[in-house]
Design a protein around this motif. Structure first.
Motif, PDB file in Angstrom:
ATOM      1  N   ALA A  59       0.841  -1.196   0.000  1.00  0.00           N
ATOM      2  CA  ALA A  59       0.000   0.000   0.000  1.00  0.00           C
ATOM      3  C   ALA A  59       0.879   1.251   0.000  1.00  0.00           C
ATOM      4  N   ASN A  60       0.252   2.392  -0.230  1.00  0.00           N
ATOM      5  CA  ASN A  60       0.977   3.663  -0.138  1.00  0.00           C
ATOM      6  C   ASN A  60       1.577   3.787   1.251  1.00  0.00           C
ATOM      7  N   GLY A  61       2.845   4.167   1.298  1.00  0.00           N
ATOM      8  CA  GLY A  61       3.502   4.372   2.589  1.00  0.00           C
ATOM      9  C   GLY A  61       4.037   3.113   3.234  1.00  0.00           C
ATOM     10  N   ALA A  62       3.905   1.970   2.567  1.00  0.00           N
ATOM     11  CA  ALA A  62       4.369   0.701   3.159  1.00  0.00           C
ATOM     12  C   ALA A  62       5.894   0.635   3.259  1.00  0.00           C
ATOM     13  N   GLY A  63       6.577   1.426   2.426  1.00  0.00           N
ATOM     14  CA  GLY A  63       8.042   1.424   2.468  1.00  0.00           C
ATOM     15  C   GLY A  63       8.686   0.860   1.216  1.00  0.00           C
ATOM     16  N   LYS A  64       7.946   0.807   0.115  1.00  0.00           N
ATOM     17  CA  LYS A  64       8.479   0.220  -1.121  1.00  0.00           C
ATOM     18  C   LYS A  64       9.641   1.068  -1.675  1.00  0.00           C
ATOM     19  N   ALA A 225       6.299 -11.177 -13.968  1.00  0.00           N
ATOM     20  CA  ALA A 225       7.175 -11.521 -12.834  1.00  0.00           C
ATOM     21  C   ALA A 225       7.274 -13.031 -12.642  1.00  0.00           C
ATOM     22  N   ASP A 226       8.399 -13.461 -12.058  1.00  0.00           N
ATOM     23  CA  ASP A 226       8.532 -14.849 -11.628  1.00  0.00           C
ATOM     24  C   ASP A 226       7.955 -15.010 -10.228  1.00  0.00           C
ATOM     25  N   ARG A 227       8.295 -14.063  -9.354  1.00  0.00           N
ATOM     26  CA  ARG A 227       7.855 -14.152  -7.957  1.00  0.00           C
ATOM     27  C   ARG A 227       7.539 -12.763  -7.445  1.00  0.00           C
ATOM     28  N   GLY A 228       7.016 -12.709  -6.228  1.00  0.00           N
ATOM     29  CA  GLY A 228       6.722 -11.405  -5.656  1.00  0.00           C
ATOM     30  C   GLY A 228       6.678 -11.433  -4.141  1.00  0.00           C
ATOM     31  N   TYR A 229       6.651 -10.232  -3.581  1.00  0.00           N
ATOM     32  CA  TYR A 229       6.571 -10.041  -2.127  1.00  0.00           C
ATOM     33  C   TYR A 229       5.528  -8.977  -1.840  1.00  0.00           C
ATOM     34  N   VAL A 230       4.933  -9.072  -0.657  1.00  0.00           N
ATOM     35  CA  VAL A 230       4.031  -8.023  -0.194  1.00  0.00           C
ATOM     36  C   VAL A 230       4.660  -7.368   1.028  1.00  0.00           C
ATOM     37  N   LEU A 231       4.708  -6.052   0.976  1.00  0.00           N
ATOM     38  CA  LEU A 231       5.285  -5.257   2.058  1.00  0.00           C
ATOM     39  C   LEU A 231       4.147  -4.561   2.793  1.00  0.00           C
ATOM     40  N   GLU A 232       4.143  -4.696   4.113  1.00  0.00           N
ATOM     41  CA  GLU A 232       3.150  -3.998   4.938  1.00  0.00           C
ATOM     42  C   GLU A 232       3.868  -3.302   6.075  1.00  0.00           C
ATOM     43  N   SER A 233       3.649  -1.998   6.207  1.00  0.00           N
ATOM     44  CA  SER A 233       4.250  -1.215   7.304  1.00  0.00           C
ATOM     45  C   SER A 233       5.708  -1.574   7.564  1.00  0.00           C
ATOM     46  N   GLY A 234       6.481  -1.625   6.510  1.00  0.00           N
ATOM     47  CA  GLY A 234       7.922  -1.857   6.681  1.00  0.00           C
ATOM     48  C   GLY A 234       8.326  -3.291   6.943  1.00  0.00           C
ATOM     49  N   ASN A 235       7.427  -4.245   6.739  1.00  0.00           N
ATOM     50  CA  ASN A 235       7.760  -5.667   6.898  1.00  0.00           C
ATOM     51  C   ASN A 235       7.320  -6.437   5.658  1.00  0.00           C
ATOM     52  N   THR A 236       8.174  -7.336   5.189  1.00  0.00           N
ATOM     53  CA  THR A 236       7.717  -8.234   4.125  1.00  0.00           C
ATOM     54  C   THR A 236       6.879  -9.328   4.791  1.00  0.00           C
ATOM     55  N   VAL A 237       5.618  -9.406   4.419  1.00  0.00           N
ATOM     56  CA  VAL A 237       4.699 -10.301   5.133  1.00  0.00           C
ATOM     57  C   VAL A 237       4.276 -11.511   4.300  1.00  0.00           C
TER      58      VAL A 237
END
Ligand code: ATP
Ligand code: MG
Length: 258
Positions: A59-64, A225-237
């Protein structure tokens, strides 16, 4: 698909589809970073294999953006960032660029008052061989014919799509092994975004450039993409293959609008 240990139980699905870490070009382990005293990244871990395209959703502000800035040394971080076996945490942006990481920043980051040609030459600032640089400039002007036709035009007067192509071509002028792209689709019409992702897929295959792409256009990004990550509030979850993320209910609701 795997979830980070810090994720509440119940959300966790484990499987073994991810490749062994030994192959990784980039291996980011629990990095923390912030701006002054303000922490932004708490625990970001991710991996980009050789030749892979990996998407980073959030999300916006997650730290991407902060994650990409930490990887290229613009923001200081702690933890470990290994690139081709070498530790990058604490290294200068210049050293990191020399190792083979280039960034296409959010908002494109071309030099608006410089021409297309001058922007491409600027992207090669670390390279010595003028003849190779000239060859590469010719290659990218052919690859993006719209840039070829506008080689003397100032970057600031290009259309949004043309500026994004220039930003990518400029980053490629350093012949990076890893390209970091921060929301390349931002502000572009859907058709242009499709062309752009097709081009990124082609660059990945033909130049063997690995990519870490931050994207809101999750559908198109996951398609290449081959793979992906989700970032939430500065953590890869959450992490998984592109197919796993496309099928994941939370990802579908948050990023695919279905
Ligand atoms: N230069 C800065 N100084 C202080 N705080 C910052 C700075 N840049 C970003 N932040 C803060 O860090 C947090 C993460 O920002 P970041 O730009 O990494 O998010 P993002 O995931 O890229 O968001 P977006 O999707 O909106 O681009 C936000 O709370 C933001 O306000
Ligand atoms: Mg951002």
């Amino acid at each position: 698909m795997t979830t980070n240990e810090s994720e509440p139980a119940g959300h966790v699905e484990q499987d073994s589809t991810t490749q062994p870490a030994a192959d990784a070009l980039l291996e980011v382990a629990s990095i923390r970073a912030g701006y002054g005293p303000v922490p932004v990244l708490h625990d970001v871990s991710l991996r980009v294999g050789r030749g892979e395209v990996v998407v980073l959703l959030g999300a916006n502000g997650a730290g991407k953006t902060t994650t990409l800035r930490a990887l290229c040394g613009v923001v200081r971080s702690s933890g470990s960032v290994r690139f081709d076996g070498e530790e990058l945490v604490g290294q200068s942006t210049r050293t990191i660029a020399r190792r083979g990481i280039a960034m296409v920043p959010q908002g494109r980051g071309t030099f608006k008052d410089l021409s297309v040609l001058e922007n491409l030459a600027a992207g090669a600032f670390l390279r010595r061989s003028r003849s190779e640089v000239a060859q590469d400039i010719a290659f990218w002007l052919e690859t993006f014919p719209r840039l070829g036709e506008r080689r003397q035009q100032k970057a600031g007067t290009l259309s949004g799509g043309e500026q994004q192509m220039l930003a990518i071509a400029r980053a490629m002028m350093s012949r990076p092994r890893l390209l970091l792209l921060d929301e390349p689709s931002l502000g572009l019409a859907p058709r242009i975004v499709q062309d752009l992702f097709r081009m990124l897929g082609k660059i990945n295959r033909e130049q063997e450039t690995s990519m870490l792409v931050v994207e809101q256009s999750a559908e198109l990004a996951l398609a290449i993409a081959d793979r992906g990550y989700v970032l939430e509030s500065g953590n890869t979850v959450l992490s998984g293959t592109a197919a796993e993320l496309q099928d994941h209910d939370g990802v579908r609701q948050a990023y695919l609008g279905v």
